[in-house]
Design a protein around this motif. Structure first.
Motif, PDB file in Angstrom:
ATOM      1  N   MET A 200       7.760   4.486 -14.341  1.00 26.10           N
ATOM      2  CA  MET A 200       8.283   5.783 -13.925  1.00 26.10           C
ATOM      3  C   MET A 200       8.579   6.627 -15.165  1.00 26.10           C
ATOM      4  SD  MET A 200      11.010   7.705 -13.347  1.00 26.10           S
ATOM      5  CE  MET A 200      12.171   6.473 -13.940  1.00 26.10           C
ATOM      6  N   VAL A 201       9.206   6.031 -16.174  1.00 27.62           N
ATOM      7  CA  VAL A 201       9.445   6.749 -17.436  1.00 27.62           C
ATOM      8  C   VAL A 201       8.098   7.096 -18.080  1.00 27.62           C
ATOM      9  CG1 VAL A 201      10.450   6.587 -19.744  1.00 27.62           C
ATOM     10  CG2 VAL A 201      11.711   5.703 -17.793  1.00 27.62           C
ATOM     11  N   GLY A 202       7.161   6.163 -17.983  1.00 29.78           N
ATOM     12  CA  GLY A 202       5.833   6.397 -18.550  1.00 29.78           C
ATOM     13  C   GLY A 202       5.155   7.613 -17.942  1.00 29.78           C
ATOM     14  N   ALA A 203       5.234   7.727 -16.617  1.00 36.27           N
ATOM     15  CA  ALA A 203       4.614   8.873 -15.937  1.00 36.27           C
ATOM     16  C   ALA A 203       5.285  10.174 -16.372  1.00 36.27           C
ATOM     17  CB  ALA A 203       4.711   8.703 -14.425  1.00 36.27           C
TER      18      ALA A 203
ATOM     19  N   PHE B 257       0.820  -1.211   0.000  1.00 40.05           N
ATOM     20  CA  PHE B 257       0.000   0.000   0.000  1.00 40.05           C
ATOM     21  C   PHE B 257       0.852   1.259   0.000  1.00 40.05           C
ATOM     22  CE2 PHE B 257      -3.804  -2.162   2.304  1.00 40.05           C
ATOM     23  CZ  PHE B 257      -4.022  -2.904   1.162  1.00 40.05           C
ATOM     24  N   HIS B 258       0.393   2.224  -0.768  1.00 40.00           N
ATOM     25  CA  HIS B 258       1.077   3.518  -0.746  1.00 40.00           C
ATOM     26  C   HIS B 258       0.290   4.458   0.151  1.00 40.00           C
ATOM     27  CE1 HIS B 258       2.940   7.225  -1.865  1.00 40.00           C
ATOM     28  NE2 HIS B 258       3.874   6.538  -2.489  1.00 40.00           N
TER      29      HIS B 258
ATOM     30  N   VAL C  41       1.735   3.808 -13.540  1.00 42.33           N
ATOM     31  CA  VAL C  41       1.919   5.116 -14.177  1.00 42.33           C
ATOM     32  C   VAL C  41       0.986   6.125 -13.501  1.00 42.33           C
ATOM     33  CG1 VAL C  41       1.559   6.450 -16.286  1.00 42.33           C
ATOM     34  CG2 VAL C  41       2.705   4.247 -16.410  1.00 42.33           C
ATOM     35  N   GLY C  42      -0.264   5.719 -13.351  1.00 44.51           N
ATOM     36  CA  GLY C  42      -1.246   6.596 -12.708  1.00 44.51           C
ATOM     37  C   GLY C  42      -0.834   6.935 -11.293  1.00 44.51           C
ATOM     38  N   ARG C  43      -0.359   5.920 -10.567  1.00 38.14           N
ATOM     39  CA  ARG C  43       0.042   6.146  -9.185  1.00 38.14           C
ATOM     40  C   ARG C  43       1.212   7.124  -9.117  1.00 38.14           C
ATOM     41  NH1 ARG C  43       3.752   2.296  -5.650  1.00 38.14           N
ATOM     42  NH2 ARG C  43       5.186   3.326  -7.051  1.00 38.14           N
TER      43      ARG C  43
ATOM     44  N   ASN D  86      -5.502   1.778  -3.628  1.00 41.47           N
ATOM     45  CA  ASN D  86      -4.585   0.723  -3.199  1.00 41.47           C
ATOM     46  C   ASN D  86      -5.130  -0.663  -3.480  1.00 41.47           C
ATOM     47  OD1 ASN D  86      -2.035   1.597  -2.092  1.00 41.47           O
ATOM     48  ND2 ASN D  86      -3.238   2.785  -0.638  1.00 41.47           N
ATOM     49  N   VAL D  87      -6.443  -0.826  -3.367  1.00 39.72           N
ATOM     50  CA  VAL D  87      -7.036  -2.130  -3.647  1.00 39.72           C
ATOM     51  C   VAL D  87      -6.779  -2.503  -5.112  1.00 39.72           C
ATOM     52  CG1 VAL D  87      -9.223  -3.348  -3.958  1.00 39.72           C
ATOM     53  CG2 VAL D  87      -8.783  -2.097  -1.850  1.00 39.72           C
ATOM     54  N   PHE D  88      -6.982  -1.542  -6.007  1.00 40.56           N
ATOM     55  CA  PHE D  88      -6.762  -1.833  -7.428  1.00 40.56           C
ATOM     56  C   PHE D  88      -5.279  -2.057  -7.733  1.00 40.56           C
ATOM     57  CE2 PHE D  88     -11.080  -0.286  -7.753  1.00 40.56           C
ATOM     58  CZ  PHE D  88     -11.615  -1.205  -8.651  1.00 40.56           C
ATOM     59  N   LEU D  89      -4.431  -1.290  -7.056  1.00 36.58           N
ATOM     60  CA  LEU D  89      -2.991  -1.476  -7.236  1.00 36.58           C
ATOM     61  C   LEU D  89      -2.584  -2.878  -6.769  1.00 36.58           C
ATOM     62  CD1 LEU D  89      -0.118  -0.514  -7.796  1.00 36.58           C
ATOM     63  CD2 LEU D  89      -0.083   0.541  -5.543  1.00 36.58           C
TER      64      LEU D  89
END
Lengths: 400, 260
Positions: free
Chosen positions: B106-109, A104-105, B19-21, A113-116
């Motif tokens: 990370m490169v993608g983001a 989790f982040h 990427v989204g994160r 986080n669930v989807f991650l």
């Protein structure tokens, strides 16, 4: 179950390279390269020579003291570490609960986080959407699911982690010490979930220090000690040998061996009333110790002695053949001697036996094994104090 | 090598989520959020225009601005790459997935960030009434830079797991590289000074960023192309670094679990 293995580990070993200087820099790497390259001194084998298989639908408990290699074994099975020798084969998807909510982040919400976590375990977004409600319900998080997880309590965090891992519905579930976290309610839910898993025919590997629970939930138990398998099989038997292993480890450090060596005590067997070897007794039991000795030369009138201490080394009782009036006229070659103790009075705990053999005038100690043998007392009914004293009460006559 | 692309493709959902994160985390707790991806290049252009005006530097502003924005993509990737693996230690030690996804996402983001800056750049070029050149070269330039960034990010993210000096070495190297690359100048002058085929061309274009920056400017600003052969060399080196970087990363990644 044979022929249907979902986990097959053969001759597997894991070596860690220990760096002299903690964090690595180019400098330390260069220095390490110059010094002691290949000396092997910095190597540490966390696991050695492991071979076992786990059948489909089996629940395997893994026990062992801290540092025995249990968690390393699970991370190798989860493929986050690579074995140094041997091979590991797993069939089916593996979901690991190596640390609940580890992925989790803190800045992402529970939902994100669930989807991650789902994606990390290889599920598509659509598959996760189907499971989402069940996850939130299991974790009891409805109104908090869109809050960043850094605002969660540790209980909420762990519940979400567990919910994700089980709802991912893997073929093989690896669980590391989950039962140690969360409140009683949550632990009960976890155990229920694990039992449901078991009924569905999923394979589980569980690490826990909670012996009664692991004993009841596992089909087989694997006992690790210092990176090696020392027991694998029926839960009660393996848990029993773990308890006696733990006893030996808990008292190690006190033991001492010395003497001139004309007579050597080669070993001592402990038996219960029915003559079976055992190192676990209850209050009121009798104990028989058979002492095996070897005398390389003829010795006349030796005195054999024993003493019993608590784990702190405090003497509880001691005696010898001289005091006990059992004369040993002469010893030569190999032989044995039997000591009988009746009606053991000690409270629950671990106790240490010492054995000795010395000359009749106490001048020469041939061989002494101090605090060398551990036994345990496990009493069904506990009592106050260090030992049991048979006691009874009587009412006095009314004086007036 | 083809295997890893297959593995990564199989886990593209994870790639997209990461990427989204990465993008969400960059703008966490900021009120303007994604707008910063547009605002930063705007401020960059404004600041450079003002100071170049004051200092009366004889250099076309579009050349400079395009150079800076292209360089930013590389610099951001390399800076972030140090923690692409280290910062995800909890994922690496607890779950199994193609590790290459970490530097790749990370490169993608950063790439998405770059595309937003690029929109600003194009808008600026339109306002500055620049005549666009061979725009069909643009995808080649962008793809080549992506591959170069991925290769270097892979090496750096792996190296930082084993050697914590990487960060300090990077900051020094990056500064030198900035001035060795035609970011705040361009290389059109060398065709005046040296004939085609002169070794100076070859040496200058051993730097992959020289080729990439030149390619962008040929496409966007219709700058003249100094020498096709040298340009191809430069682009080839960028791709070689990309492939080599991924190969090194793949070689190193089984040990991540032990080191982290």
């Amino acid at each position: 179950m044979t022929g249907d293995h979902v986990i097959d580990v053969q001759g597997m070993g894991k070596r860690f390279r220990l760096h002299r200087s903690g964090t690595r820099t180019f400098k330390s790497a260069a220095l390490d390269l110059l010094k002691a390259r290949g000396s092997g001194k910095r190597d540490f084998w966390a696991l050695q020579d492991l071979s076992f298989t786990v059948g489909r639908g089996e629940t395997l408990g893994i026990i062992g003291s801290n540092g025995a290699g249990k968690s390393t074994l699970l991370s190798l099975l989860a493929k986050t570490k690579v074995p140094t020798t041997g091979s590991i084969q797993t069939h089916g998807t593996v979901s690991s609960l190596l640390e609940l909510g580890a992925g989790f982040h803190p800045d992402l919400t529970g939902r994100e986080n669930v989807f991650l976590a789902g994606a990390i375990m290889g599920l598509s977004r659509a598959q996760m959407r189907d499971r989402f409600d069940a996850i939130v319900a299991f974790a009891e998080l409805d109104e908090f699911i869109d809050q960043p997880v850094k605002h969660y309590s540790s209980g909420m965090y762990v519940r979400l982690g567990f919910a994700v891992a089980v709802e991912v519905d893997p073929d093989i579930l690896l669980i590391d010490e989950v039962l140690a976290v969360g409140d009683v309610n949550f632990q009960r839910k976890c155990i229920e979930k694990m039992e449901a898993f078991r009924r569905e025919g999923k394979t589980m590997l569980i690490i826990s220090h909670d012996l009664p629970t692991i004993q009841s939930i596992s089909d087989r138990i694997l006992l690790l000690d210092q990176g090696r398998i020392v027991g694998l099989g029926e839960p009660d038997a393996v848990v029993g040998s773990y308890r006696s292993l733990a006893r030996k480890q808990s008292v190690s450090g006190l033991e001492r061996e010395w003497g001139t060596g004309e007579i050597v005590i080669e070993g001592v067997d402990f038996m219960n009333a029915s003559g079976k070897e055992s190192d676990c007794f209850a209050c009121g039991d009798s104990l028989t110790a058979r002492i095996h000795y070897r005398a390389d030369q003829r010795i006349e009138n030796p005195v054999f002695g024993f003493s019993l201490s608590d784990p702190q080394g405090r003497l509880i009782f001691g005696s010898n053949t001289q005091i006990g009036g059992a004369k040993v006229p002469v010893v030569e070659g190999k032989g044995s001697l039997t000591l009988d103790l009746e009606n053991l009075p000690m409270a629950t705990g671990t106790y240490l036996f010492s054995f000795s053999v010395h000359s009749a005038d106490h001048r020469t100690n041939y061989h002494r094994l101090d605090h060398y043998f551990a036994i345990s007392m496990e009493n069904e009914r506990s009592f106050e104090g260090v030992c049991f004293m048979p006691s009874s009460w009587r009412m006095g006559e009314a004086s007036e | 090598m083809p295997n890893i692309f297959h593995d990564v493709m199989a886990r593209r959902e994870l790639f997209l989520i990461l990427v989204g994160r990465n993008m969400k985390i960059r703008y966490k707790n900021s009120t303007l959020g994604f707008f910063w991806s547009l605002l930063s290049p705007i401020f960059l252009i404004v600041i450079y225009s003002v100071f170049f005006g004051i200092l009366k530097i004889q250099m076309p502003l579009p050349v400079l601005v395009s150079g800076i924005i292209v360089w930013q993509f590389l610099a951001m990737c390399l800076g972030d790459s140090l923690y692409a693996v280290m910062g995800n230690a909890n994922l690496v030690t607890k779950a199994s997935f193609p590790r290459l996804i970490l530097p790749l996402s990370m490169v993608g983001a950063n790439f998405i960030n770059f595309l937003l800056s690029f929109v600003v750049l194009v808008a600026y070029l339109l306002i500055a009434k620049v005549s666009f050149g061979a725009l069909y070269l643009l995808p080649i330039a962008v793809l080549t830079q992506f591959v170069l960034c991925l290769g270097l990010a892979s090496i750096l993210s792996a190296a930082n797991v084993f050697f914590r000096d990487t960060e300090h070495i990077l900051s020094v190297v990056l500064l030198a590289w900035f001035f060795l690359s035609p970011v705040i100048y361009d290389l059109t002058f060398i065709s005046d000074k040296f004939v085609e085929g002169h070794w100076v061309h070859t040496v200058l274009f051993l730097n992959p960023m020289a080729g990439i920056l030149t390619l962008y400017r040929v496409a966007l600003l219709s700058s003249e192309c100094p020498e096709v052969k040298s340009l191809c060399l430069s682009i080839g080196i960028a791709w070689a670094i990309g492939v080599l970087g991924v190969a090194i990363f793949q070689k190193a990644q089984p040990r991540f679990g032990d080191e982290l």
